[in-house]
Design a protein around this motif. Structure first.
Motif, PDB file in Angstrom:
ATOM      1  N   TYR A 214      37.583  40.677  45.548  1.00  0.00           N
ATOM      2  CA  TYR A 214      38.159  40.108  44.320  1.00  0.00           C
ATOM      3  C   TYR A 214      37.904  38.618  44.359  1.00  0.00           C
ATOM      4  O   TYR A 214      38.310  37.936  45.307  1.00  0.00           O
ATOM      5  CB  TYR A 214      39.669  40.366  44.214  1.00  0.00           C
ATOM      6  CG  TYR A 214      40.273  39.584  43.058  1.00  0.00           C
ATOM      7  CD1 TYR A 214      40.190  40.066  41.757  1.00  0.00           C
ATOM      8  CD2 TYR A 214      40.865  38.336  43.262  1.00  0.00           C
ATOM      9  CE1 TYR A 214      40.685  39.339  40.693  1.00  0.00           C
ATOM     10  CE2 TYR A 214      41.372  37.595  42.198  1.00  0.00           C
ATOM     11  CZ  TYR A 214      41.281  38.104  40.915  1.00  0.00           C
ATOM     12  OH  TYR A 214      41.776  37.374  39.854  1.00  0.00           O
ATOM     13  N   TRP A 240      35.117  42.696  41.977  1.00  0.00           N
ATOM     14  CA  TRP A 240      36.054  42.638  40.850  1.00  0.00           C
ATOM     15  C   TRP A 240      36.271  41.156  40.588  1.00  0.00           C
ATOM     16  O   TRP A 240      36.741  40.448  41.452  1.00  0.00           O
ATOM     17  CB  TRP A 240      37.349  43.345  41.238  1.00  0.00           C
ATOM     18  CG  TRP A 240      38.513  43.196  40.315  1.00  0.00           C
ATOM     19  CD1 TRP A 240      38.494  42.917  38.987  1.00  0.00           C
ATOM     20  CD2 TRP A 240      39.893  43.339  40.672  1.00  0.00           C
ATOM     21  NE1 TRP A 240      39.775  42.878  38.489  1.00  0.00           N
ATOM     22  CE2 TRP A 240      40.649  43.136  39.508  1.00  0.00           C
ATOM     23  CE3 TRP A 240      40.563  43.619  41.869  1.00  0.00           C
ATOM     24  CZ2 TRP A 240      42.052  43.191  39.505  1.00  0.00           C
ATOM     25  CZ3 TRP A 240      41.944  43.675  41.869  1.00  0.00           C
ATOM     26  CH2 TRP A 240      42.680  43.470  40.693  1.00  0.00           C
ATOM     27  N   LYS A 241      35.939  40.707  39.395  1.00  0.00           N
ATOM     28  CA  LYS A 241      36.044  39.285  39.101  1.00  0.00           C
ATOM     29  C   LYS A 241      37.228  38.987  38.200  1.00  0.00           C
ATOM     30  O   LYS A 241      37.411  39.621  37.168  1.00  0.00           O
ATOM     31  CB  LYS A 241      34.761  38.776  38.457  1.00  0.00           C
ATOM     32  CG  LYS A 241      34.806  37.278  38.270  1.00  0.00           C
ATOM     33  CD  LYS A 241      33.474  36.717  37.894  1.00  0.00           C
ATOM     34  CE  LYS A 241      33.668  35.378  37.229  1.00  0.00           C
ATOM     35  NZ  LYS A 241      34.288  35.504  35.896  1.00  0.00           N
ATOM     36  N   GLY A 242      38.035  38.040  38.592  1.00  0.00           N
ATOM     37  CA  GLY A 242      39.129  37.554  37.753  1.00  0.00           C
ATOM     38  C   GLY A 242      38.662  36.365  36.944  1.00  0.00           C
ATOM     39  O   GLY A 242      37.861  35.565  37.423  1.00  0.00           O
ATOM     40  N   GLY A 243      39.135  36.270  35.699  1.00  0.00           N
ATOM     41  CA  GLY A 243      38.682  35.185  34.836  1.00  0.00           C
ATOM     42  C   GLY A 243      37.434  35.592  34.093  1.00  0.00           C
ATOM     43  O   GLY A 243      36.454  34.858  34.044  1.00  0.00           O
ATOM     44  N   GLN A 244      37.455  36.780  33.506  1.00  0.00           N
ATOM     45  CA  GLN A 244      36.281  37.291  32.781  1.00  0.00           C
ATOM     46  C   GLN A 244      36.239  36.752  31.362  1.00  0.00           C
ATOM     47  O   GLN A 244      35.214  36.799  30.707  1.00  0.00           O
ATOM     48  CB  GLN A 244      36.323  38.821  32.741  1.00  0.00           C
ATOM     49  CG  GLN A 244      36.362  39.453  34.124  1.00  0.00           C
ATOM     50  CD  GLN A 244      36.157  40.952  34.082  1.00  0.00           C
ATOM     51  OE1 GLN A 244      35.933  41.518  33.027  1.00  0.00           O
ATOM     52  NE2 GLN A 244      36.225  41.588  35.233  1.00  0.00           N
ATOM     53  N   ASP A 279      36.712  46.451  37.077  1.00  0.00           N
ATOM     54  CA  ASP A 279      37.524  45.521  36.292  1.00  0.00           C
ATOM     55  C   ASP A 279      39.019  45.572  36.592  1.00  0.00           C
ATOM     56  O   ASP A 279      39.802  44.923  35.898  1.00  0.00           O
ATOM     57  CB  ASP A 279      37.321  45.801  34.793  1.00  0.00           C
ATOM     58  CG  ASP A 279      35.945  45.381  34.326  1.00  0.00           C
ATOM     59  OD1 ASP A 279      35.376  44.455  34.935  1.00  0.00           O
ATOM     60  OD2 ASP A 279      35.424  45.989  33.379  1.00  0.00           O
ATOM     61  N   SER A 280      39.423  46.375  37.549  1.00  0.00           N
ATOM     62  CA  SER A 280      40.858  46.451  37.853  1.00  0.00           C
ATOM     63  C   SER A 280      41.058  46.992  39.254  1.00  0.00           C
ATOM     64  O   SER A 280      40.132  47.542  39.866  1.00  0.00           O
ATOM     65  CB  SER A 280      41.562  47.371  36.850  1.00  0.00           C
ATOM     66  OG  SER A 280      41.142  48.706  37.040  1.00  0.00           O
ATOM     67  N   ASP A 282      42.854  49.570  40.005  1.00  0.00           N
ATOM     68  CA  ASP A 282      42.711  51.026  39.942  1.00  0.00           C
ATOM     69  C   ASP A 282      41.241  51.430  40.086  1.00  0.00           C
ATOM     70  O   ASP A 282      40.912  52.357  40.809  1.00  0.00           O
ATOM     71  CB  ASP A 282      43.255  51.571  38.612  1.00  0.00           C
ATOM     72  CG  ASP A 282      44.778  51.577  38.570  1.00  0.00           C
ATOM     73  OD1 ASP A 282      45.408  51.585  39.643  1.00  0.00           O
ATOM     74  OD2 ASP A 282      45.337  51.577  37.451  1.00  0.00           O
TER      75      ASP A 282
ATOM     76  N   GLY B 310      47.619  35.939  40.812  1.00  0.00           N
ATOM     77  CA  GLY B 310      46.523  36.905  40.688  1.00  0.00           C
ATOM     78  C   GLY B 310      46.757  37.848  39.524  1.00  0.00           C
ATOM     79  O   GLY B 310      45.847  38.148  38.741  1.00  0.00           O
ATOM     80  N   VAL B 313      46.105  36.260  36.128  1.00  0.00           N
ATOM     81  CA  VAL B 313      44.686  36.183  35.751  1.00  0.00           C
ATOM     82  C   VAL B 313      44.209  37.508  35.149  1.00  0.00           C
ATOM     83  O   VAL B 313      43.634  37.544  34.061  1.00  0.00           O
ATOM     84  CB  VAL B 313      43.814  35.806  36.978  1.00  0.00           C
ATOM     85  CG1 VAL B 313      42.324  35.951  36.646  1.00  0.00           C
ATOM     86  CG2 VAL B 313      44.126  34.389  37.439  1.00  0.00           C
ATOM     87  N   VAL B 314      44.471  38.617  35.828  1.00  0.00           N
ATOM     88  CA  VAL B 314      43.912  39.886  35.333  1.00  0.00           C
ATOM     89  C   VAL B 314      44.694  40.413  34.129  1.00  0.00           C
ATOM     90  O   VAL B 314      44.137  41.099  33.273  1.00  0.00           O
ATOM     91  CB  VAL B 314      43.776  40.955  36.452  1.00  0.00           C
ATOM     92  CG1 VAL B 314      42.844  40.459  37.542  1.00  0.00           C
ATOM     93  CG2 VAL B 314      45.100  41.345  37.035  1.00  0.00           C
ATOM     94  N   ASP B 317      42.971  38.569  31.373  1.00  0.00           N
ATOM     95  CA  ASP B 317      41.682  39.205  31.062  1.00  0.00           C
ATOM     96  C   ASP B 317      41.889  40.489  30.253  1.00  0.00           C
ATOM     97  O   ASP B 317      41.174  40.739  29.278  1.00  0.00           O
ATOM     98  CB  ASP B 317      40.930  39.540  32.364  1.00  0.00           C
ATOM     99  CG  ASP B 317      40.175  38.344  32.938  1.00  0.00           C
ATOM    100  OD1 ASP B 317      39.907  37.388  32.185  1.00  0.00           O
ATOM    101  OD2 ASP B 317      39.845  38.378  34.133  1.00  0.00           O
ATOM    102  N   LYS B 321      40.464  40.725  26.440  1.00  0.00           N
ATOM    103  CA  LYS B 321      39.392  41.685  26.146  1.00  0.00           C
ATOM    104  C   LYS B 321      39.739  42.579  24.958  1.00  0.00           C
ATOM    105  O   LYS B 321      38.859  43.097  24.286  1.00  0.00           O
ATOM    106  CB  LYS B 321      39.142  42.579  27.357  1.00  0.00           C
ATOM    107  CG  LYS B 321      38.295  41.945  28.433  1.00  0.00           C
ATOM    108  CD  LYS B 321      38.027  42.983  29.527  1.00  0.00           C
ATOM    109  CE  LYS B 321      37.338  42.356  30.705  1.00  0.00           C
ATOM    110  NZ  LYS B 321      37.148  43.353  31.788  1.00  0.00           N
ATOM    111  N   HIS B 424      53.142  48.915  37.062  1.00  0.00           N
ATOM    112  CA  HIS B 424      52.148  49.774  37.725  1.00  0.00           C
ATOM    113  C   HIS B 424      52.849  50.505  38.864  1.00  0.00           C
ATOM    114  O   HIS B 424      53.532  49.878  39.664  1.00  0.00           O
ATOM    115  CB  HIS B 424      51.011  48.900  38.253  1.00  0.00           C
ATOM    116  CG  HIS B 424      49.833  49.672  38.724  1.00  0.00           C
ATOM    117  ND1 HIS B 424      49.859  50.437  39.856  1.00  0.00           N
ATOM    118  CD2 HIS B 424      48.594  49.821  38.210  1.00  0.00           C
ATOM    119  CE1 HIS B 424      48.676  51.014  40.019  1.00  0.00           C
ATOM    120  NE2 HIS B 424      47.887  50.654  39.032  1.00  0.00           N
ATOM    121  N   GLU B 451      45.741  47.140  31.304  1.00  0.00           N
ATOM    122  CA  GLU B 451      44.725  47.572  30.348  1.00  0.00           C
ATOM    123  C   GLU B 451      45.336  48.515  29.316  1.00  0.00           C
ATOM    124  O   GLU B 451      45.042  48.416  28.116  1.00  0.00           O
ATOM    125  CB  GLU B 451      43.570  48.272  31.077  1.00  0.00           C
ATOM    126  CG  GLU B 451      42.745  47.376  31.999  1.00  0.00           C
ATOM    127  CD  GLU B 451      43.445  47.041  33.319  1.00  0.00           C
ATOM    128  OE1 GLU B 451      44.377  47.781  33.711  1.00  0.00           O
ATOM    129  OE2 GLU B 451      43.075  46.041  33.951  1.00  0.00           O
TER     130      GLU B 451
END
Lengths: 468, 468
Positions: A214, A240-244, A279-280, A282, B310, B313-314, B317, B321, B424, B451
């Motif tokens: 990550y 998995w990239k944060g800040g997309q 992307d997550s 999971d 963390g 951030v996600v 995202d 999105k 989650h 998501e």
């Protein structure tokens, strides 16, 4: 570059600054450590509480009577430079700075403190992990930063995380899904050691068979690309990239002071280096599960085994959308199925709608799997385990579910084709959890939805195809 | 068109053909029925078992001493035409044919039997549901087709399903997520009554506030479009189509003998009629949850409240999105946050990284929510409930979690802005389930991933914007 061998194989650990107010989180998490654990604490009021935990306390790192391989620094930010200095002078194997309040605050003071620490560490060739991070988790050695993390077990997944929470959640949720880390690194602001350094280490680590990453941003993009390329040449790497997004990228600055890499550039890096992108959390867990527990498929033609007709339809949609071919079975298979398959409330051309047939005689499942094993039109199998069966039939007849597990294991032993399962928790969450644990204990891949299974299996097939 | 009033408001129900070998699934499921339940069974060997269940048995529908509003027909396919004839002659309110083995088998015999049943029902103006289906579930009246379905509670979601499993799973998984049906119809092959008929009925049903629809194909596309348009003019309609892909479409033929509507055409129908489209049961439940429990947002600017960096951030995202704007808060808000927010290991520009601040003083959450309520740049709020907090902090201090719930409820009472939560299940699935039930008991929307929350809230915002 400092050598990381000592810090990743510690025989001695010292925690600097743990205290009652934080619930002795470090000393309690590290009570499973297999080597010698020490505390460093100056505050006389804190020392009795630490000694009650059975941990020997010293007033400074230098006073500890043996060399220290790994230091956890949990002091306030103003004190951190003194501890880093001590680490250098005492030639410790490495230090993680849990301490935060540096560049990520956006404050001048935080930035200056961070710069002075970086300078000291670089000049002293100190393996500095962080700051603003959770550091290391090595289950085999009982090195932990959370009291629920596993210990005394040897895992095979190396996980590198710029976020402490994502690293922690990977180790915790992963363990709940049968995945244990070889080594996990949370590296936060990454001012000395960054993702590339850990990638290099894990690429050559014999205990690490899969790598998860990550990341929010890299200081040195070129080095990261080289490290990714090197690692993917040796083992699968899932990123998995944060800040997309623009807003997510703004969030990374407050989090780890990272200027998030532009997403289009990141996508290109992933593609060019042969890594996988998710992307997550999971998805990360699903893909690693698929890598660990499913054999490589010879092609993309899947047979889908559902319990009922409605599920057979949406299971098919889910796999077809992810690029899987769901072909009609071979004539030979159709002929064999025609001999015994219950078509009133059932069907077998692919997808299979098989509850009636399997309920009639449990041996029919072995018969079905044998036919599919022989079918040259099929490369892989995915089977629904029904929650409504879980709620009633298998609750009343647990031996029938055990038999199903045996059939799956027997197929996996005799067939080269991957067979994975899907069990949606539905309204029987407790029973589904129990069943999932039984599947995991037998190393059978089980996913929580059709979509998640189809996606993870497709990603893994792509990775394996690309990397030959 | 037969009138559906009687069958949807039954005072008497008769099950034809239930038996020991099928576990008396119908009579046991219907034991919660609030009216009079009868059995029709000719087989002398089966009658004692039925009477042991406390159900009065007759040899034919005509012998039952009162008019029958709803008949469940569970006989073999060869016998089905005789029962349908009896239903016509006895002028029952309606009948569901659980019986399968008709056109969906692809066999000539099945097709012919189906045609003869259809002809009889049409000529007799019989409200025939099915065949090859599970029929009706009306929780308020204890009408059920599965023993785990709720009864004695009045729901507000009408669900129409061409698949018995998807209908059953919606009622079961929905109930586990706080969603109860007003009326649920599983209609299988739909040879007399089809989706459009049920849509028309539910559109005018005062107990039904939201409609969900799982469909594979329609015989009369024009009528379905009219029915959708009519229904969406009165209440939100969420659709889920099976057979979206070529392979999935082939599966619908074996399932309900449906020629699945082409997906591009279906997408256009959904758009033109003002319905919403989802692709899975999870999405269906998420969207209905969002419709039921979240206030309409004035715009698409969301404030995201995470416990750690963390996650902030996600979470950002995930929402960005899905088209959500995650703006920097107003200067007034930033100034107020600057007075008390813990920025060492925290941040507040949006997203919020607030664990430190909220842990310091639980009152700070109310303060945070007040500031966001007043912020003119924010239309909606989404808050992470952390599984690691659930595992440790809230497990030790349940009163702190209760306080959090109170703060959320108090905000919802005083603010026009929607506030939803995300929890989650992570590695604390049992504790997360318990917490989810507490949230649901307070009518607080809770989603299982960032998501899923972002997607459901975006879909609902679109629907509300389109339908003014």
């Amino acid at each position: 570059m400092p050598d990381l061998t000592r810090v990743f194989n510690p025989k001695t650990v010292a925690v600097v600054g743990d205290k009652k107010a934080s619930g002795y989180m470090w000393l309690k998490s590290l009570k499973t450590f297999t080597g010698n654990l020490y505390s460093v604490q100056l505050d006389e009021n804190e020392i009795p509480g630490i000694e009650e935990l059975g941990v020997q306390n010293f007033k400074s790192l230098g006073e500890i009577p043996e060399p220290i391989d790994f230091v956890v620094c949990a002091v306030p930010r103003q004190v951190a430079p003194y501890i880093v200095k001590d680490c250098v002078e005492n030639q410790v194997g490495g230090v993680t700075l849990f301490t935060s309040g540096f560049a990520e605050t956006g404050e001048e003071q935080g930035r200056e403190l961070q710069d002075s620490i970086e300078k000291m560490a670089r000049e002293g060739d100190l393996a500095l992990i962080g700051p603003n991070c959770m550091g290391l988790h090595i289950p085999e050695l009982g090195v932990r930063f959370n009291q629920d993390q596993p210990s005394g077990v040897k895992g095979d997944v190396g996980f590198i995380s710029q976020s402490g929470t994502h690293g922690m959640n990977f180790s915790l949720t992963g363990a709940a899904h049968g995945i244990v880390c070889s080594k996990l690194i949370s590296f936060g602001n990454g001012i000395v050691l960054e993702a590339a350094d850990y990638l290099d280490y894990l690429a050559d680590d014999p205990d690490t068979k899969y790598i998860g990453l990550y990341i929010e941003g890299a200081r040195d993009g070129r080095r990261l690309i080289e490290a990714l390329r090197n690692a993917t040449s040796k083992k699968p790497v899932v990123t998995w990239k944060g800040g997309q997004t623009a807003a997510g990228s703004r969030a990374t600055q407050s989090h780890t002071a990272s200027l998030a890499t532009d997403q289009a550039i990141w996508d290109a890096i992933v593609r060019q280096t042969g890594a996988l992108a998710v992307d997550s959390l999971d998805e990360m867990i699903d893909v690693i599960k698929a890598l660990r527990l499913s054999k490589p498929a010879a092609g993309n033609r899947v047979c889908l085994l559902a319990m009922t007709g409605g599920q057979s339809v949406v299971l098919t949609d889910a796999f077809a959308k992810e690029g899987w071919d769901v072909p009609i079975l071979s004539d030979a298979s159709l002929e064999k199925f025609g001999e015994f398959f219950n078509v009133i409330g059932g069907s077998y051309r692919n997808p299979l709608d098989m509850a009636g047939t399997v309920s009639q005689d449990p041996k029919n499942l072995d018969r079905i799997l044998d036919i599919l094993n022989d079918d040259p039109r099929i490369d892989a199998l995915a089977m629904e385990l029904s929650a409504t069966f879980m709620a009633r039939r298998w609750a009343d007849k647990p031996e029938e579910f055990e038999r199903l597990l045996d059939s799956i294991k027997a197929f996996q032993a005799r067939s080269d084709k991957p067979l994975i399962t899907i069990l949606h928790p539905s309204h029987v969450e407790a029973a589904a959890l129990d069943a999932r644990q039984k599947l995991q204990a037998r190393d059978i891949a089980v996913f929580q939805s059709f979509e998640r299974a189809a996606s993870a299996m497709a990603k893994v097939a792509t990775l394996r195809a690309d990397n030959g």
